[in-house]
Design a protein around this motif. Sequence first.
Motif, PDB file in Angstrom:
ATOM      1  N   ASP A  92     130.068  18.718 117.320  1.00 42.52           N
ATOM      2  CA  ASP A  92     129.899  17.309 117.661  1.00 42.52           C
ATOM      3  C   ASP A  92     130.703  16.894 118.905  1.00 42.52           C
ATOM      4  O   ASP A  92     130.590  15.755 119.354  1.00 42.52           O
ATOM      5  CB  ASP A  92     130.314  16.420 116.482  1.00 42.52           C
ATOM      6  N   LEU A  93     131.518  17.801 119.434  1.00 39.71           N
ATOM      7  CA  LEU A  93     132.365  17.459 120.584  1.00 39.71           C
ATOM      8  C   LEU A  93     131.545  17.239 121.850  1.00 39.71           C
ATOM      9  O   LEU A  93     130.595  17.964 122.124  1.00 39.71           O
ATOM     10  CB  LEU A  93     133.378  18.576 120.865  1.00 39.71           C
ATOM     11  N   GLN A  94     131.917  16.229 122.612  1.00 38.45           N
ATOM     12  CA  GLN A  94     131.329  15.978 123.928  1.00 38.45           C
ATOM     13  C   GLN A  94     132.283  16.450 125.026  1.00 38.45           C
ATOM     14  O   GLN A  94     131.870  17.041 126.007  1.00 38.45           O
ATOM     15  CB  GLN A  94     131.049  14.478 124.115  1.00 38.45           C
ATOM     16  N   ALA A  95     133.566  16.128 124.852  1.00 43.00           N
ATOM     17  CA  ALA A  95     134.597  16.513 125.817  1.00 43.00           C
ATOM     18  C   ALA A  95     135.936  16.531 125.098  1.00 43.00           C
ATOM     19  O   ALA A  95     136.110  15.880 124.065  1.00 43.00           O
ATOM     20  CB  ALA A  95     134.631  15.529 126.984  1.00 43.00           C
ATOM     21  N   VAL A  96     136.879  17.282 125.638  1.00 42.77           N
ATOM     22  CA  VAL A  96     138.234  17.333 125.092  1.00 42.77           C
ATOM     23  C   VAL A  96     139.221  17.177 126.239  1.00 42.77           C
ATOM     24  O   VAL A  96     138.943  17.575 127.373  1.00 42.77           O
ATOM     25  CB  VAL A  96     138.507  18.643 124.317  1.00 42.77           C
ATOM     26  N   ALA A  97     140.358  16.601 125.930  1.00 42.52           N
ATOM     27  CA  ALA A  97     141.408  16.445 126.935  1.00 42.52           C
ATOM     28  C   ALA A  97     142.738  16.810 126.297  1.00 42.52           C
ATOM     29  O   ALA A  97     142.930  16.643 125.091  1.00 42.52           O
ATOM     30  CB  ALA A  97     141.438  15.014 127.458  1.00 42.52           C
ATOM     31  N   LYS A  98     143.632  17.329 127.111  1.00 41.80           N
ATOM     32  CA  LYS A  98     144.957  17.701 126.625  1.00 41.80           C
ATOM     33  C   LYS A  98     145.974  17.311 127.685  1.00 41.80           C
ATOM     34  O   LYS A  98     145.750  17.519 128.872  1.00 41.80           O
ATOM     35  CB  LYS A  98     145.008  19.205 126.356  1.00 41.80           C
ATOM     36  N   ILE A 197     137.948  18.957 129.548  1.00 45.81           N
ATOM     37  CA  ILE A 197     136.876  19.944 129.477  1.00 45.81           C
ATOM     38  C   ILE A 197     135.634  19.257 128.918  1.00 45.81           C
ATOM     39  O   ILE A 197     135.677  18.676 127.830  1.00 45.81           O
ATOM     40  CB  ILE A 197     137.249  21.144 128.585  1.00 45.81           C
ATOM     41  N   LYS A 198     134.544  19.299 129.675  1.00 48.03           N
ATOM     42  CA  LYS A 198     133.256  18.792 129.202  1.00 48.03           C
ATOM     43  C   LYS A 198     132.551  19.944 128.516  1.00 48.03           C
ATOM     44  O   LYS A 198     132.391  21.030 129.108  1.00 48.03           O
ATOM     45  CB  LYS A 198     132.423  18.262 130.341  1.00 48.03           C
TER      46      LYS A 198
END
Length: 201
Positions: A92-98, A197-198
């Motif tokens: 279900d992820l669209q993008a993640v950021a850290k 990250i997309k």
Amino acid sequence: MKNKLISILLVAVLLSGAAVFVLVRQCKQFKEDRDKYQSNTTALLSNIKRMQVDSTTTAVDVKQLRLTLDEYKQYRAEDAKIIEKLGVKLKDLQAVAKHTVEVNAPIQAGLKDSVIVRDTLIVPVKTLAVKTPHIRINGIIENDSLHGNIHLPVNLHQAVWVEPKHKFLWWRWGVKAVHQTISSDNPYVEIKYSEMIKLEK
């Protein structure tokens, strides 16, 4: 004979059309892969851009990486495990950021004499207090030990914006890169690292 020749030509045209269709799709996929590779290479090789917005606000700007879900699971396995522990399904992820932040706050405060009462016994102690808009420290020094707490309020602001590929006067079109700009409003909290990250299906 004439009908046989027409049917052979028709089959040849159909086969040629199918071959052209397959080649066009492969060409489109190669272009997408090339653009993704160029974008990721640029994002990985470009340094984090650091900005001092004002006396208290600092910011960093990074470019977005593009990965498939399988690539993300492979290259960011630890992050994927943390996300799953949060109850989020990776599909279900669209993008993640850290973001990695570091607190580096100098402390300068005077000690004051005070007392605390324990079971009707008065114990002399030293107290420490710092109160500014960006750092709050309260502590008691007793028997050469410091007991207290530190509070650093910080707001992280995130902006995601598109760098256009082409510009002419006021028209902009295409996407050269997607940027993420993160700012911290506490001068003692430095953003050491940031990534976005997309995820592509």
